[in-house]
Design an enzyme around this catalytic site. Sequence first.
Site, mmCIF file in Angstrom:
data_model
loop_
_atom_site.group_PDB
_atom_site.id
_atom_site.type_symbol
_atom_site.label_atom_id
_atom_site.label_comp_id
_atom_site.label_asym_id
_atom_site.label_seq_id
_atom_site.Cartn_x
_atom_site.Cartn_y
_atom_site.Cartn_z
ATOM 1 N N TRP A 32 -13.860 7.568 -22.068
ATOM 2 C CA TRP A 32 -13.773 7.982 -21.053
ATOM 3 C C TRP A 32 -12.179 8.282 -21.056
ATOM 4 O O TRP A 32 -11.585 9.552 -20.288
ATOM 5 C CB TRP A 32 -14.421 8.543 -19.594
ATOM 6 N N GLU A 54 -16.142 8.842 -13.364
ATOM 7 C CA GLU A 54 -15.776 7.634 -12.219
ATOM 8 C C GLU A 54 -17.353 8.150 -10.869
ATOM 9 O O GLU A 54 -17.668 6.760 -9.787
ATOM 10 C CB GLU A 54 -14.185 8.501 -10.694
ATOM 11 N N GLN A 59 -20.553 1.788 -7.917
ATOM 12 C CA GLN A 59 -21.280 0.430 -7.634
ATOM 13 C C GLN A 59 -22.075 0.116 -9.040
ATOM 14 O O GLN A 59 -22.771 -0.707 -8.671
ATOM 15 C CB GLN A 59 -22.153 0.691 -6.648
ATOM 16 N N GLY A 98 -28.919 3.618 -10.563
ATOM 17 C CA GLY A 98 -29.437 3.626 -9.309
ATOM 18 C C GLY A 98 -28.634 4.571 -7.829
ATOM 19 O O GLY A 98 -28.180 5.498 -8.905
ATOM 20 N N TYR A 137 -11.507 8.567 -2.579
ATOM 21 C CA TYR A 137 -11.504 7.990 -3.506
ATOM 22 C C TYR A 137 -11.601 8.878 -5.052
ATOM 23 O O TYR A 137 -10.704 8.579 -5.438
ATOM 24 C CB TYR A 137 -12.129 6.611 -4.236
ATOM 25 N N ASP A 155 -9.378 1.375 -6.017
ATOM 26 C CA ASP A 155 -10.956 0.841 -5.730
ATOM 27 C C ASP A 155 -10.539 -0.541 -5.553
ATOM 28 O O ASP A 155 -10.063 -0.668 -4.998
ATOM 29 C CB ASP A 155 -12.047 0.993 -7.442
ATOM 30 N N CYS A 206 -5.990 -9.960 -12.757
ATOM 31 C CA CYS A 206 -6.246 -10.552 -11.444
ATOM 32 C C CYS A 206 -7.806 -10.228 -10.882
ATOM 33 O O CYS A 206 -8.170 -9.249 -10.336
ATOM 34 C CB CYS A 206 -5.315 -9.559 -10.212
ATOM 35 N N CYS A 213 -1.832 -15.330 -13.593
ATOM 36 C CA CYS A 213 0.122 -14.869 -12.322
ATOM 37 C C CYS A 213 0.725 -14.462 -14.377
ATOM 38 O O CYS A 213 1.466 -13.614 -14.266
ATOM 39 C CB CYS A 213 -0.112 -15.179 -11.875
ATOM 40 N N CYS A 216 1.020 -11.623 -15.399
ATOM 41 C CA CYS A 216 1.003 -10.341 -14.831
ATOM 42 C C CYS A 216 2.344 -9.945 -14.139
ATOM 43 O O CYS A 216 3.272 -10.504 -14.011
ATOM 44 C CB CYS A 216 0.038 -10.767 -13.185
ATOM 45 N N THR A 306 -29.500 -1.462 -0.716
ATOM 46 C CA THR A 306 -28.182 -1.357 -0.229
ATOM 47 C C THR A 306 -28.072 -2.396 0.862
ATOM 48 O O THR A 306 -27.058 -3.766 1.767
ATOM 49 C CB THR A 306 -26.586 -0.343 -0.113
HETATM 50 S S1 SF4 Z 1 0.510 -12.709 -9.673
HETATM 51 FE FE1 SF4 Z 1 -0.914 -10.708 -10.297
HETATM 52 S S2 SF4 Z 1 -2.429 -12.052 -10.808
HETATM 53 FE FE2 SF4 Z 1 -1.551 -13.634 -9.641
HETATM 54 S S3 SF4 Z 1 -2.551 -13.030 -7.386
HETATM 55 FE FE3 SF4 Z 1 -0.853 -11.365 -8.032
HETATM 56 S S4 SF4 Z 1 -1.817 -9.618 -8.226
HETATM 57 FE FE4 SF4 Z 1 -3.140 -11.417 -9.468
#
Ligand code: SF4
Length: 354
Positions: A32, A54, A59, A98, A137, A155, A206, A213, A216, A306
């Site tokens: 999508w 969406e 869920q 569901g 949302y 989200d 994450c 990290c 990231c 739920t």
């Molecule tokens: S650096 Fe990025 S992956 Fe690491 S905890 Fe923070 S937001 Fe999450």
Amino acid sequence: MMPKPPPAQQVIPLDSDAVLAWYDRHARTLPWRVSPADRAKGVRPDPYRVWLSEIMLQQTTVATVGDYYARFTALWPTVAALSGAILNDVLVEWAGLGYYARARNLHACAQTVVRDHTGTFPDSAEKLLTLPGVGPYTAAAVAAISYDERVAVVDGNVDRVLARYLALPVPVRDAKDLIRHTVQAAVPERSGDFAQALMDLGATICAPRAANCLLCPLSQGCAGRRLEPLAFPVKAEKPERPTRYGHAFIMRDADGDVFLRSRPDKGLLAKMTEPPVSDWVSAKSEPDFPVAADWRHHGQIVHVFTHFRLELEVWSVTVAQPEALADGWWADPRRLDAEALPTVFRKALAAAGL
Ligand code: SF4
């Protein structure tokens, strides 16, 4: 004393440039989605498809939604087509996802868009919120992704990323305003791509059980990274899920057809299809069989909703006088896929060998 989240003015802003640069290279390919490269060439997402995905994704995982999305868009490629569908056909296609109120709202929403908005989804979160089944949302997600409205889209994935980024010492539900404020303050012009980038970050970098990290784009300003990322989000105490008990009665005629009926118009699994079932109550009870016969017990199935867990005893019988049963219909067991049967009842039928 309860720890407090940091005041909003002390939060290091999210680096939206870094997030978008990461997204341009690593965006997930989703059926999508319009890729950032196509988006840059001027391809616009279809709000109908954004909205449909969406609603389906609430869920439910991306992996589960894929097939449903493909079937829905093949059967009903436009909002006008979906609005003209028979509700029961929509429920049948939805069965297994569901939360069936969503399917009913999906249909009602398509009809509202066609009737009140000339078949075009409204272009702001505020107006989208007026549609059936569209909460804050979904309204924000559709407005940002389809129309680049500069609204924060938060989200569950984004909640987790922000809980780590902010090293929130409290459960997410107690810091909703701070999370929203932090995201909103960073929303760039490419707000649709930014929204999807944060979702992707939460799904891939994450993630719930791993935080990568080093890869990231938020690592510079991330407070959780300097502590223990996986210690966030702090868990909220969950109320225990109660158990309810009931019986399902699978009745077959001499040809093997099975008796089904529609559930009431209101309440849990409203208007969906079921074999006759008892009330679901808080203590085990003896079965009150709908016809006097020699019932066979097939054991118990468990289904988790739920707000409660259901233990359903499954019984079956071949009825001598099928014509005596009213308010339902006899279904060919080879065609049960065409019935709007929620998973819980499919489990019960399977337990009885159907
Ligand atoms: S650096 Fe990025 S992956 Fe690491 S905890 Fe923070 S937001 Fe999450």
